[in-house]
Enzyme design. Structure first.
Site, mmCIF file in Angstrom:
data_model
loop_
_atom_site.group_PDB
_atom_site.id
_atom_site.type_symbol
_atom_site.label_atom_id
_atom_site.label_comp_id
_atom_site.label_asym_id
_atom_site.label_seq_id
_atom_site.Cartn_x
_atom_site.Cartn_y
_atom_site.Cartn_z
ATOM 1 N N LEU A 38 0.825 -1.212 0.000
ATOM 2 C CA LEU A 38 0.000 0.000 0.000
ATOM 3 C C LEU A 38 0.853 1.254 0.000
ATOM 4 C CD1 LEU A 38 -3.195 0.824 1.946
ATOM 5 C CD2 LEU A 38 -1.194 2.272 2.328
ATOM 6 N N ASN A 40 0.289 5.584 0.238
ATOM 7 C CA ASN A 40 -0.680 6.671 0.381
ATOM 8 C C ASN A 40 0.013 8.028 0.291
ATOM 9 O OD1 ASN A 40 -0.034 5.472 3.102
ATOM 10 N ND2 ASN A 40 -1.177 7.223 3.877
ATOM 11 N N ASP A 41 0.050 8.838 1.326
ATOM 12 C CA ASP A 41 0.426 10.251 1.210
ATOM 13 C C ASP A 41 1.784 10.484 0.548
ATOM 14 O OD1 ASP A 41 -1.730 10.176 2.912
ATOM 15 O OD2 ASP A 41 -0.838 11.441 4.455
ATOM 16 N N TYR A 100 4.778 8.606 10.154
ATOM 17 C CA TYR A 100 3.683 9.270 9.467
ATOM 18 C C TYR A 100 4.201 10.439 8.617
ATOM 19 C CZ TYR A 100 -0.163 6.619 11.615
ATOM 20 O OH TYR A 100 -1.046 5.640 11.968
ATOM 21 N N SER A 101 3.287 11.114 7.963
ATOM 22 C CA SER A 101 3.639 12.061 6.903
ATOM 23 C C SER A 101 4.438 13.258 7.404
ATOM 24 C CB SER A 101 2.372 12.544 6.204
ATOM 25 O OG SER A 101 1.789 11.500 5.477
ATOM 26 N N ARG A 159 -0.117 15.814 13.665
ATOM 27 C CA ARG A 159 0.782 15.156 12.707
ATOM 28 C C ARG A 159 0.966 15.975 11.426
ATOM 29 N NH1 ARG A 159 -3.594 11.612 13.491
ATOM 30 N NH2 ARG A 159 -5.226 11.680 11.894
ATOM 31 N N ASP A 160 1.808 15.414 10.545
ATOM 32 C CA ASP A 160 2.017 15.895 9.169
ATOM 33 C C ASP A 160 2.714 17.250 9.111
ATOM 34 O OD1 ASP A 160 0.442 13.648 8.738
ATOM 35 O OD2 ASP A 160 -1.381 14.794 8.353
ATOM 36 N N GLU A 218 -5.865 17.288 8.526
ATOM 37 C CA GLU A 218 -4.613 16.625 8.190
ATOM 38 C C GLU A 218 -3.886 17.370 7.076
ATOM 39 O OE1 GLU A 218 -4.820 11.980 9.187
ATOM 40 O OE2 GLU A 218 -5.727 12.468 7.258
#
Length: 469
Positions: A38, A40-41, A100-101, A159-160, A218
């Site tokens: 997978l 994603n971002d 995470y991002s 986050r991010d 986000e």
């Protein structure tokens, strides 16, 4: 399986998974996609030391969201890309439940990653650390560790980080949820990337008059564009509106004026960034020639993503094409970057009534249409586009029930630029005034056909395959 033992498993997953993914007729031929598992971002999109770098959220071990690393691609020209060493793995206590991002910056000549370390506890609670990692001589990254703990007054959903430098000072925006479960965007500043000072909330529920703005924001990205500042964001829990913000989680933008001295962002209403079925977590970068470029994830969290048929081949999701952003009369325009024209093969043209237009092979296609009336386009039985005097309606069957689902764009349509790649379509309306990005999964033919009485002028090109090296 311990964290330390996962690298051999990742290598095995790639060796076993990539041939299976490449056999899938839905696998893209010129968009970024995971070799297996997978994706994603997009993360860390930046120009550094003569090359473009694009990192991405990646679970190489399965087509699900359970184990988040950072993969890494680079390019000299935004067309030909190559794989770089795996950048981040969740192998420390402060990021054990996922890297995470985040973003990437040039810190005194060293490519530095700014990301969120996600930590979940047995009682169901969680926390988040904003962390740094610095590129080493082998092309990998050495973790520096946390530089910002969870801010007081916010839940574990912070986050991010998107980080940039202005007049010698570093700034960071973070997506957040406060203790009242209201979505916010937080601003911080630093002299050295290590010691951060809170500058307050600059956007979100209850800020600048926004109401009903969701429980979590986000992937924020704040940048100047054509005399204004834009804030890109992904509000979760945003109320659906009449034929707008219909995705489970939409992507949106705010236009306004940002003042560094007061740390205030005065903005207008929340606008939908992409009106298609799949678009989320966009991130921008500033090109050396001054263009502001964007790439997004052609997916949406939750929803029907786990029903996509590509999971049977061990992979899921892809990126959008790279886009150039401009601002015209307060509205954001997006257009495919000029470099993508290098993928065009021989140009073909056709003019006449839409219902008489030839069917086109849509596996790798760029199509430009000038039109003056109603028009229907059918994408291999997997997606239908209808142009009327009110705008555009996209229709496709739901993966869960087979019942039709719809997305809308409102306004007069005079031109379309359509980019197709196996199981994706990106529709640019009126030279970028609107965009609709979607996946679709035709069962047999990938041909595109037309109907309608509108006079149309077609220009179209087959696009050459451009796999990542």
């Amino acid at each position: 399986m311990t964290l330390a033992s996962r690298l051999p498993a990742i290598l095995q997953a790639v060796m076993k998974g990539q041939p299976k993914a490449l056999q899938d007729t839905h696998y893209p031929q010129w968009h970024h996609a995971p070799v297996t598992g997978l994706m994603n971002d997009p993360n860390g999109f930046t120009w550094f030391a003569g090359r473009w770098h694009l990192f991405y959220q990646w679970n190489p071990l399965a087509a699900d969201h359970k184990y988040k690393c950072w993969g890494h691609w680079s390019s000299a020209d935004l067309v030909q890309w190559r794989h770089e060493p795996l950048a981040l793995m969740p192998d420390e206590d402060y990021d054990r439940n996922g890297c995470y991002s985040g973003s990437a910056v040039d810190n005194a000549g060293r490519l530095t990653l700014c990301y969120t370390g996600n930590v979940k506890f047995d009682d169901g609670s969680r926390t988040a650390w904003q962390c740094l990692a610095v590129e080493n001589s082998d092309g990998g990254f050495d973790k520096v560790g946390p530089v910002l703990p969870l801010p007081a007054g916010y839940s574990g959903h912070v986050r991010d980080p998107k980080v940039w430098q202005h007049e010698g000072v570093w700034y960071m925006v973070l997506g957040a949820q406060d203790l009242h479960k209201q979505g916010k965007v937080l601003l911080f500043s630093s002299a050295n990337l290590h010691d951060w000072e809170s500058r307050g909330e600059i956007a979100g529920h209850g800020v600048n008059g926004l109401t009903d703005a969701g429980y979590m924001w986000e992937c924020p990205d704040l940048f100047p564009l054509d005399g204004k500042h834009l804030l890109l964001c992904c509000p979760q829990g945003l109320a659906r509106r009449a034929e707008r913000f219909l995705n489970v989680y939409p992507a949106a933008y705010l236009v306004g004026d940002f003042d560094y001295a007061s740390a205030k962002f005065n903005h207008g209403e929340l606008n939908e960034l992409d009106a298609g079925f799949e678009f989320y977590a966009p991130q921008t970068a500033l090109a050396p020639d001054g263009r502001r470029l964007l790439v997004g994830w052609m997916g949406v969290p939750d929803g029907e993503e786990m029903l996509q048929p590509t999971r049977e081949h061990g992979w899921i999701h892809q990126m959008t094409c790279l886009r150039e952003l401009t601002l015209k009369n307060g509205k954001l325009y997006q257009q495919p970057i000029a470099e993508l024209a290098q993928l065009r093969e021989a140009e073909q043209r056709w003019q006449g009534e839409a219902s008489l237009a030839p069917g086109l092979e849509a596996k790798r296609l760029e199509l430009q249409i000038e039109l003056s009336g109603e028009l229907g386009i059918h994408f291999g039985g997997g997606l239908t586009l209808e142009v009327t005097g009110q705008g555009i309606t996209l229709q496709r069957p739901g993966l869960a029930t087979g019942e039709p689902l719809y997305r809308y764009w409102h306004g007069k349509v005079s031109s379309l630029q359509i980019l197709c790649d196996s199981s994706s379509v990106e529709i640019f309306i009126n030279h970028g005034e609107g965009v609709m990005s979607s996946r679709y999964f035709p069962q047999s033919s990938e041909r595109l056909s037309f109907n309608g009485e509108s006079e149309v002028t077609l220009r179209y090109w087959s696009l050459r395959s451009c796999m990542i090296e």
